[in-house]
Motif scaffolding. Structure first.
Motif, PDB file in Angstrom:
ATOM      1  N   ALA A   8      26.223  43.283  84.819  1.00 33.81           N
ATOM      2  CA  ALA A   8      25.600  43.588  83.521  1.00 33.81           C
ATOM      3  C   ALA A   8      26.217  44.898  83.013  1.00 33.81           C
ATOM      4  CB  ALA A   8      24.218  43.417  83.816  1.00 33.81           C
ATOM      5  N   PHE A   9      26.194  45.134  81.908  1.00 31.24           N
ATOM      6  CA  PHE A   9      26.756  46.518  81.376  1.00 31.24           C
ATOM      7  C   PHE A   9      26.095  46.760  80.148  1.00 31.24           C
ATOM      8  CE2 PHE A   9      30.057  43.368  80.600  1.00 31.24           C
ATOM      9  CZ  PHE A   9      30.252  43.537  79.142  1.00 31.24           C
ATOM     10  N   GLU A  10      25.886  47.905  79.570  1.00 32.78           N
ATOM     11  CA  GLU A  10      25.103  48.464  78.296  1.00 32.78           C
ATOM     12  C   GLU A  10      26.426  48.926  77.534  1.00 32.78           C
ATOM     13  OE1 GLU A  10      22.509  51.767  77.178  1.00 32.78           O
ATOM     14  OE2 GLU A  10      21.474  50.672  78.440  1.00 32.78           O
ATOM     15  N   MET A  11      26.070  48.480  76.401  1.00 30.84           N
ATOM     16  CA  MET A  11      27.283  48.901  75.426  1.00 30.84           C
ATOM     17  C   MET A  11      26.374  49.603  74.167  1.00 30.84           C
ATOM     18  SD  MET A  11      29.897  47.396  76.417  1.00 30.84           S
ATOM     19  CE  MET A  11      30.889  48.185  74.828  1.00 30.84           C
ATOM     20  N   PRO A  12      26.937  51.009  73.799  1.00 30.58           N
ATOM     21  CA  PRO A  12      26.287  51.731  73.022  1.00 30.58           C
ATOM     22  C   PRO A  12      26.356  51.188  71.731  1.00 30.58           C
ATOM     23  CG  PRO A  12      28.399  52.665  73.347  1.00 30.58           C
ATOM     24  CD  PRO A  12      28.320  51.601  74.373  1.00 30.58           C
ATOM     25  N   ASP A  13      25.555  51.758  70.637  1.00 30.77           N
ATOM     26  CA  ASP A  13      25.534  51.274  69.081  1.00 30.77           C
ATOM     27  C   ASP A  13      26.772  52.109  68.535  1.00 30.77           C
ATOM     28  OD1 ASP A  13      25.099  50.318  66.695  1.00 30.77           O
ATOM     29  OD2 ASP A  13      23.424  51.575  66.310  1.00 30.77           O
ATOM     30  N   GLU A  47      31.674  37.812  69.556  1.00 28.27           N
ATOM     31  CA  GLU A  47      30.848  37.317  68.363  1.00 28.27           C
ATOM     32  C   GLU A  47      29.432  37.798  68.494  1.00 28.27           C
ATOM     33  OE1 GLU A  47      32.346  36.358  65.519  1.00 28.27           O
ATOM     34  OE2 GLU A  47      34.238  36.030  66.277  1.00 28.27           O
ATOM     35  N   LEU A  48      28.967  37.342  69.788  1.00 28.28           N
ATOM     36  CA  LEU A  48      27.746  37.922  69.822  1.00 28.28           C
ATOM     37  C   LEU A  48      27.455  39.463  69.968  1.00 28.28           C
ATOM     38  CD1 LEU A  48      26.300  35.442  72.766  1.00 28.28           C
ATOM     39  CD2 LEU A  48      25.993  35.230  70.368  1.00 28.28           C
ATOM     40  N   ILE A  49      28.392  39.989  70.593  1.00 31.79           N
ATOM     41  CA  ILE A  49      28.192  41.597  70.666  1.00 31.79           C
ATOM     42  C   ILE A  49      28.657  42.243  69.109  1.00 31.79           C
ATOM     43  CG2 ILE A  49      29.268  43.413  71.376  1.00 31.79           C
ATOM     44  CD1 ILE A  49      30.037  41.789  73.926  1.00 31.79           C
ATOM     45  N   ALA A  50      29.265  41.712  68.314  1.00 32.50           N
ATOM     46  CA  ALA A  50      29.466  42.099  67.070  1.00 32.50           C
ATOM     47  C   ALA A  50      28.319  41.819  66.175  1.00 32.50           C
ATOM     48  CB  ALA A  50      30.627  41.465  66.173  1.00 32.50           C
ATOM     49  N   HIS A  53      25.654  44.549  66.953  1.00 37.75           N
ATOM     50  CA  HIS A  53      26.261  45.910  66.540  1.00 37.75           C
ATOM     51  C   HIS A  53      25.697  45.791  65.048  1.00 37.75           C
ATOM     52  CE1 HIS A  53      28.145  49.580  65.734  1.00 37.75           C
ATOM     53  NE2 HIS A  53      28.752  49.062  64.677  1.00 37.75           N
ATOM     54  N   ARG A  54      26.020  44.784  64.354  1.00 39.01           N
ATOM     55  CA  ARG A  54      26.001  44.580  62.900  1.00 39.01           C
ATOM     56  C   ARG A  54      24.474  44.749  62.402  1.00 39.01           C
ATOM     57  NH1 ARG A  54      28.856  40.337  58.502  1.00 39.01           N
ATOM     58  NH2 ARG A  54      27.559  41.297  56.782  1.00 39.01           N
ATOM     59  N   TYR A  55      23.436  43.945  63.234  1.00 44.80           N
ATOM     60  CA  TYR A  55      22.012  43.565  63.061  1.00 44.80           C
ATOM     61  C   TYR A  55      20.976  44.396  63.673  1.00 44.80           C
ATOM     62  CZ  TYR A  55      24.218  40.212  60.128  1.00 44.80           C
ATOM     63  OH  TYR A  55      25.123  39.460  59.366  1.00 44.80           O
ATOM     64  N   ALA A  56      21.402  45.065  64.861  1.00 42.58           N
ATOM     65  CA  ALA A  56      20.371  45.856  65.514  1.00 42.58           C
ATOM     66  C   ALA A  56      20.765  47.311  65.731  1.00 42.58           C
ATOM     67  CB  ALA A  56      20.303  45.191  66.964  1.00 42.58           C
ATOM     68  N   LYS A  57      19.591  47.965  65.572  1.00 45.13           N
ATOM     69  CA  LYS A  57      20.017  49.607  65.889  1.00 45.13           C
ATOM     70  C   LYS A  57      19.655  49.825  67.545  1.00 45.13           C
ATOM     71  CE  LYS A  57      20.606  50.256  61.737  1.00 45.13           C
ATOM     72  NZ  LYS A  57      21.957  49.922  61.177  1.00 45.13           N
ATOM     73  N   GLY A  58      20.616  50.662  67.909  1.00 47.42           N
ATOM     74  CA  GLY A  58      20.743  50.848  69.387  1.00 47.42           C
ATOM     75  C   GLY A  58      21.481  50.174  70.189  1.00 47.42           C
ATOM     76  N   PRO A  59      21.758  50.249  71.562  1.00 46.52           N
ATOM     77  CA  PRO A  59      22.555  49.613  72.627  1.00 46.52           C
ATOM     78  C   PRO A  59      22.282  48.147  72.578  1.00 46.52           C
ATOM     79  CG  PRO A  59      20.779  50.842  73.656  1.00 46.52           C
ATOM     80  CD  PRO A  59      20.474  51.058  72.199  1.00 46.52           C
ATOM     81  N   ALA A  60      23.206  47.597  73.250  1.00 44.71           N
ATOM     82  CA  ALA A  60      23.257  46.141  73.552  1.00 44.71           C
ATOM     83  C   ALA A  60      23.397  45.767  75.083  1.00 44.71           C
ATOM     84  CB  ALA A  60      24.163  45.240  72.714  1.00 44.71           C
ATOM     85  N   ARG A  99      30.987  33.530  60.592  1.00 45.74           N
ATOM     86  CA  ARG A  99      31.963  32.663  61.320  1.00 45.74           C
ATOM     87  C   ARG A  99      31.242  32.956  62.879  1.00 45.74           C
ATOM     88  NH1 ARG A  99      35.176  35.181  57.965  1.00 45.74           N
ATOM     89  NH2 ARG A  99      36.528  33.449  56.617  1.00 45.74           N
ATOM     90  N   GLY A 100      30.719  33.776  63.346  1.00 48.50           N
ATOM     91  CA  GLY A 100      30.293  34.300  64.666  1.00 48.50           C
ATOM     92  C   GLY A 100      29.612  33.224  65.202  1.00 48.50           C
ATOM     93  N   LEU A 101      28.594  32.821  64.901  1.00 49.27           N
ATOM     94  CA  LEU A 101      27.446  31.726  65.630  1.00 49.27           C
ATOM     95  C   LEU A 101      28.000  30.598  65.373  1.00 49.27           C
ATOM     96  CD1 LEU A 101      23.937  33.432  65.142  1.00 49.27           C
ATOM     97  CD2 LEU A 101      25.330  33.345  67.017  1.00 49.27           C
ATOM     98  N   GLY A 102      28.734  29.962  64.286  1.00 51.04           N
ATOM     99  CA  GLY A 102      29.501  29.010  63.955  1.00 51.04           C
ATOM    100  C   GLY A 102      30.551  28.574  65.125  1.00 51.04           C
ATOM    101  N   LEU A 103      31.220  29.762  65.542  1.00 56.14           N
ATOM    102  CA  LEU A 103      32.160  29.600  66.450  1.00 56.14           C
ATOM    103  C   LEU A 103      31.600  29.317  67.771  1.00 56.14           C
ATOM    104  CD1 LEU A 103      34.609  32.370  65.678  1.00 56.14           C
ATOM    105  CD2 LEU A 103      35.259  29.878  65.877  1.00 56.14           C
ATOM    106  N   VAL A 104      30.495  29.909  68.001  1.00 57.60           N
ATOM    107  CA  VAL A 104      29.696  29.648  69.382  1.00 57.60           C
ATOM    108  C   VAL A 104      29.215  28.488  69.310  1.00 57.60           C
ATOM    109  CG1 VAL A 104      27.606  30.397  70.736  1.00 57.60           C
ATOM    110  CG2 VAL A 104      29.002  32.053  69.502  1.00 57.60           C
TER     111      VAL A 104
END
Length: 143
Positions: A8-13, A47-50, A53-60, A99-104
């Protein structure tokens, strides 16, 4: 059958977060000899991380986990709005989004997500989006 493991790892916004996360997912899988899943997992995770980043504020928070014959990648963010994977085909070449969730949906063997409110899981709320791949690493629906 491969042994179970979990990272597990945290990605900054940050705009570079999806790229960094792709590299970390690739590194984890290569270190565990999961080369047949690298390209697919890297694409779907990015795709999930992008989206996060696009729709949430803060880290993931990203989790890459091997459980028996399954590889699960999940992304948590602080936005409780759960997107739809939809049933339509992947967006057209002129579309700038969608495209992202469609690819998933097309490539993962299973996928999903769940939202939760403030206080759940010891947080201020948010959602988890995830996908699973199996040993065969098949690119379902793309060939």
């Amino acid at each position: 059958m491969p042994s179970d493991w979990d990272y597990a790892f945290e990605m900054p916004d940050h705009p570079r977060a999806p790229r960094v996360a792709r590299r970390v997912v690739r590194l984890v899988l290569e270190e565990h000899g999961e080369r047949e899943l690298v390209d697919q997992a890297e694409l779907l995770a990015s795709e999930l991380i992008a989206n996060s980043h696009r729709y949430a504020k803060g880290p993931a928070n990203v989790r890459v986990k091997r459980i028996g014959a399954r590889l699960r990648v999940s992304v948590w963010d602080g936005n409780p709005d759960l997107p739809s994977f939809g049933t339509a085909a992947v967006s057209g070449p002129g579309d700038e989004a969608g495209r992202g969730l469609g690819l998933v949906r097309l490539c993962a063997e299973s996928y999903g997500g769940f939202a939760y409110g403030a206080g759940a899981l010891g947080s201020g709320g948010g959602k988890v989006m995830w996908f699973e791949l199996g040993d065969e690493g098949a690119w379902r629906g793309l060939g």
